[in-house]
Each structure stands twice: as structure tokens, then as C-alpha cells.
Scaffold this motif. Structure first.
Motif, PDB file in Angstrom:
ATOM      1  N   PRO A  73       0.770  -0.916  -0.544  1.00 34.76           N
ATOM      2  CA  PRO A  73       0.457   0.071   0.485  1.00 34.76           C
ATOM      3  C   PRO A  73       0.716   1.194   0.170  1.00 34.76           C
ATOM      4  O   PRO A  73       0.469   2.377  -0.330  1.00 34.76           O
ATOM      5  N   GLY A  74       2.506   1.642   0.333  1.00 35.62           N
ATOM      6  CA  GLY A  74       2.776   2.498   0.882  1.00 35.62           C
ATOM      7  C   GLY A  74       2.547   3.532   1.443  1.00 35.62           C
ATOM      8  O   GLY A  74       2.963   4.826   1.160  1.00 35.62           O
ATOM      9  N   ALA A  75       2.334   3.331   2.979  1.00 38.86           N
ATOM     10  CA  ALA A  75       0.862   4.427   3.321  1.00 38.86           C
ATOM     11  C   ALA A  75       2.264   5.245   4.229  1.00 38.86           C
ATOM     12  O   ALA A  75       2.046   6.787   3.930  1.00 38.86           O
ATOM     13  N   ASN A  76       3.142   4.677   4.148  1.00 39.52           N
ATOM     14  CA  ASN A  76       4.582   5.716   5.030  1.00 39.52           C
ATOM     15  C   ASN A  76       5.560   5.284   3.846  1.00 39.52           C
ATOM     16  O   ASN A  76       5.573   6.753   3.982  1.00 39.52           O
ATOM     17  N   ALA A 143       9.003   8.480   4.005  1.00 38.75           N
ATOM     18  CA  ALA A 143       8.640   7.834   5.393  1.00 38.75           C
ATOM     19  C   ALA A 143       8.414   8.900   6.785  1.00 38.75           C
ATOM     20  O   ALA A 143       9.121   8.203   7.872  1.00 38.75           O
ATOM     21  N   CYS A 144       7.404   9.817   6.456  1.00 37.88           N
ATOM     22  CA  CYS A 144       7.117  10.796   7.793  1.00 37.88           C
ATOM     23  C   CYS A 144       6.012  10.040   7.937  1.00 37.88           C
ATOM     24  O   CYS A 144       5.160  10.936   8.523  1.00 37.88           O
ATOM     25  N   SER A 269       6.245  -4.027   2.060  1.00 34.32           N
ATOM     26  CA  SER A 269       5.159  -5.232   2.497  1.00 34.32           C
ATOM     27  C   SER A 269       4.202  -4.961   2.005  1.00 34.32           C
ATOM     28  O   SER A 269       3.734  -3.626   2.816  1.00 34.32           O
ATOM     29  N   GLU A 270       3.066  -5.718   2.726  1.00 34.71           N
ATOM     30  CA  GLU A 270       1.447  -5.289   3.064  1.00 34.71           C
ATOM     31  C   GLU A 270       1.440  -5.150   4.280  1.00 34.71           C
ATOM     32  O   GLU A 270       0.383  -3.649   4.378  1.00 34.71           O
ATOM     33  N   LYS A 271       2.761  -4.359   5.297  1.00 31.05           N
ATOM     34  CA  LYS A 271       2.210  -4.469   6.208  1.00 31.05           C
ATOM     35  C   LYS A 271       2.264  -2.665   6.167  1.00 31.05           C
ATOM     36  O   LYS A 271       2.462  -1.944   7.568  1.00 31.05           O
ATOM     37  N   ASP A 272       2.729  -2.040   5.604  1.00 25.65           N
ATOM     38  CA  ASP A 272       3.333  -0.997   5.198  1.00 25.65           C
ATOM     39  C   ASP A 272       1.468   0.066   4.582  1.00 25.65           C
ATOM     40  O   ASP A 272       1.502   0.303   4.302  1.00 25.65           O
ATOM     41  N   ASN A 273       0.443  -0.207   5.912  1.00 26.11           N
ATOM     42  CA  ASN A 273      -0.752  -0.014   5.195  1.00 26.11           C
ATOM     43  C   ASN A 273      -0.963   1.418   6.826  1.00 26.11           C
ATOM     44  O   ASN A 273       0.124   2.121   7.744  1.00 26.11           O
TER      45      ASN A 273
END
Length: 299
Positions: A73-76, A143-144, A269-273
Motif C-alpha cells: 500500500p505504501g502508506a508510509n 517515510a514521514c 510489504s503489505e504491512k506498510d498500511n
């Protein structure tokens, strides 16, 4: 997440065309932007009216990459910084004085991971700056969205770097520390950070700094590990090497990963949510960007 707008979920959706999303969102909030295509990469440039610039002071080019690794997802990495700069652009649109800021949302930052800095999307921008003689101060945000501690990437210039550039780059590095001191008193650090788009600008002789965020416990543990393991810093920075170089020099790929902050281990990874993000990061970033807009350095 309650502190994130509903649109954020759409932005990190696997179906989202992120360049289109950014431009559409900005336009909906009254901010015009331009698509800049270089070497097949789609960058987005935000510039403001003539009243926003004063030629007696240095231009601040502020950068966040909008691309992400497929399947994450690239949230961070790097949606949070994108979102923070998008909101900042709206703030700057109505800024009562000049601020000398232009913003690039870059494409292709992730491409430099295994192939070297010249493959990074920002390298085309930096090379254009170099060709045109543009010597902006470049601030890269990556990554903020997680943690309360702003981390300034430690300046690491090679021994063959011309002394004139070392002086200019170090001046920007010191001025950035002053910004972080003002924005987050007593809660900021300088640490070795894997290269982001700052690598492209530094490679082209343009001063650049990179800022990220980490939870306090992760930042402190990482700082202790850097002190204990003398090889860790060089391994963290080997992102600028190609995969072939790492193999030739017998540097195991990610052999040091277990020593990195958990936040960085979530990347790609998928955990970057959304669940990995924290509201305090957005508050601290708002302070940093506000003070960055206020900062002025004679040209």
C-alpha cells in the motif's frame, strides 16, 4: 484510521493512479500543478505565483516520491509525505508573504534500489537542474508518517568530494538542523538513513538533505546499534550501490536488516498500511513544513 481523511484510503488503493490523484486533489483544493515527464517518469511540479518568490533568497525545492513498490500500500513509503506536502501546498497557496518554495512529487524513486542512483526518477530532475545551473536547496521527505522523532539523514560525502561542495552541502545540513530544533525541540536526531531522492541531487552536485520520522524507541535503539556495529552505517548506505557492486564487494543483501528500525522493515510489504501510521507524525511534520516556509537564506 480516525486521523486520516477518507481520501487517503483511495490514494493507497492498489487501483489508484497516484500521479492523476495528486493533480486532481490539488486542483480540487485550488492548487495548480504541472506534469513533468523525464525519461519515462511522471513527476508533478507545484509552483506558485510570482509574489511567492524573492530572487534575493535561495529557492527551496521540496521533494517527496509518489511511486511505491508493487504489492505494498505504501502508506508510509511514501504516501504520508505526499499527503503532508499536498496539504502544505494548499497552505502555501494563501501564504501572506514570499516563501520561495516549489514542490516536486517524483516518480521512480524505488527504481534506484537495485540498479543505482542514475535509474532514480529524480536523477532526471537533478541532471536538468545541473544543466541549467540551478542550485536550489533541496529538501527530501520520505517515510514521514510513523513516530514522533524527526530524523535528518546524516550527511555522508565521499573523500573525493570538492571542498566547495562540501561547504555548501554542510551549510544546508546545519540550517536544516536549526529547522528541526525549532519544530521539535529536544526531539530530533541525525542518523544514517538509506538514500532517497537526495542521492540523485547530491550526485549532480546539488545540495540536498533528507528527513524521515521514527518512533522514539526505534530511533534510540538504532542509534545504539550504529555505535556498537561499525559496519552498520556503511551497510545502510549501500543503497547507492548496484546489486552487482554489492555482490562483487561481498556485501550480503539486507544482511543488516534485523538491526534496522521496525518502521523501515515494514517498507515494501503489505504491512506498510494505514494501521502503521501515527497521528503525532502529521502534527510534527506540520510544524516542520511551517518553519521551512518561514526560513529564508540569502542567495
Amino acid at each position: 484510521m480516525g486521523f486520516l481523511p477518507q481520501d487517503f484510503s483511495s490514494f493507497i488503493s492498489s487501483r489508484c493512479d497516484r500521479a492523476d490523484f495528486i493533480q486532481s486533489w490539488l486542483k480540487g483544493h485550488g492548487v495548480e500543478s504541472t506534469r513533468v515527464a523525464i525519461d519515462g517518469k511522471n513527476h508533478i511540479l507545484v509552483q506558485f505565483g510570482a509574489g511567492a518568490y524573492n530572487p534575493r533568497f535561495r529557492i527551496k525545492t521540496v521533494v517527496a516520491h509518489h511511486d511505491r513498490v508493487e504489492g505494498s500500500p505504501g502508506a508510509n513509503d511514501n504516501s504520508a509525505a505526499d499527503w503532508q506536502l499536498m496539504n502544505w501546498a494548499v497552505y502555501l497557496k494563501n501564504y501572506p508573504n514570499f516563501h520561495n518554495v516549489r514542490i516536486f512529487f517524483t516518480d521512480g524513486e524505488e527504481l534506484g534500489w537495485n540498479t543505482g542512483v542514475a535509474e532514480q526518477g529524480a536523477f532526471g530532475i537533478a541532471a536538468t537542474f545541473q544543466r541549467l545551473g540551478i542550485k536550489d536547496d533541496v529538501y527530501v521527505f520520505d517515510a514521514c508518517g510513523r513516530g514522533e522523532v524527526p530524523v535528518l539523514a546524516r550527511l555522508n560525502l565521499g573523500p573525493k568530494t570538492p571542498s566547495s561542495f562540501v561547504k555548501t552541502a554542510n551549510d544546508l545540513y546545519v540550517r536544516t538542523q536549526e529547522i528541526l530544533k525549532a519544530a521539535s525541540p529536544g526531539r530530533w536526531m541525525t542518523l544514517p538513513v538509506p538514500y532517497s531522492d537526495n542521492a540523485s541531487f547530491l550526485a549532480c552536485g546539488i545540495p540536498a538533505v533528507a528527513i524521515t520520522m521514527l518512533p522514539a524507541d526505534e530511533a534510540s535503539l538504532y542509534a545504539r546499534m550504529i555505535t556498537k556495529d561499525k559496519n552498520l552505517e556503511s551497510n545502510v548506505l549501500n543503497r547507492e550501490c548496484t546489486k552487482e557492486q554489492r555482490l562483487k564487494e561481498n556485501v550480503p543483501d539486507f544482511s543488516y536488516k534485523e538491526h534496522l528500525p521496525l518502521t523501515w522493515r515494514l517498507f515494501h510489504s503489505e504491512k506498510d498500511n494505514e494501521e502503521s501510521l501515527s497521528p503525532v507524525s502529521f502534527s510534527v511534520m506540520e510544524n516542520i513544513l511551517r518553519i521551512l516556509a518561514e526560513s529564508k537564506t540569502p542567495a
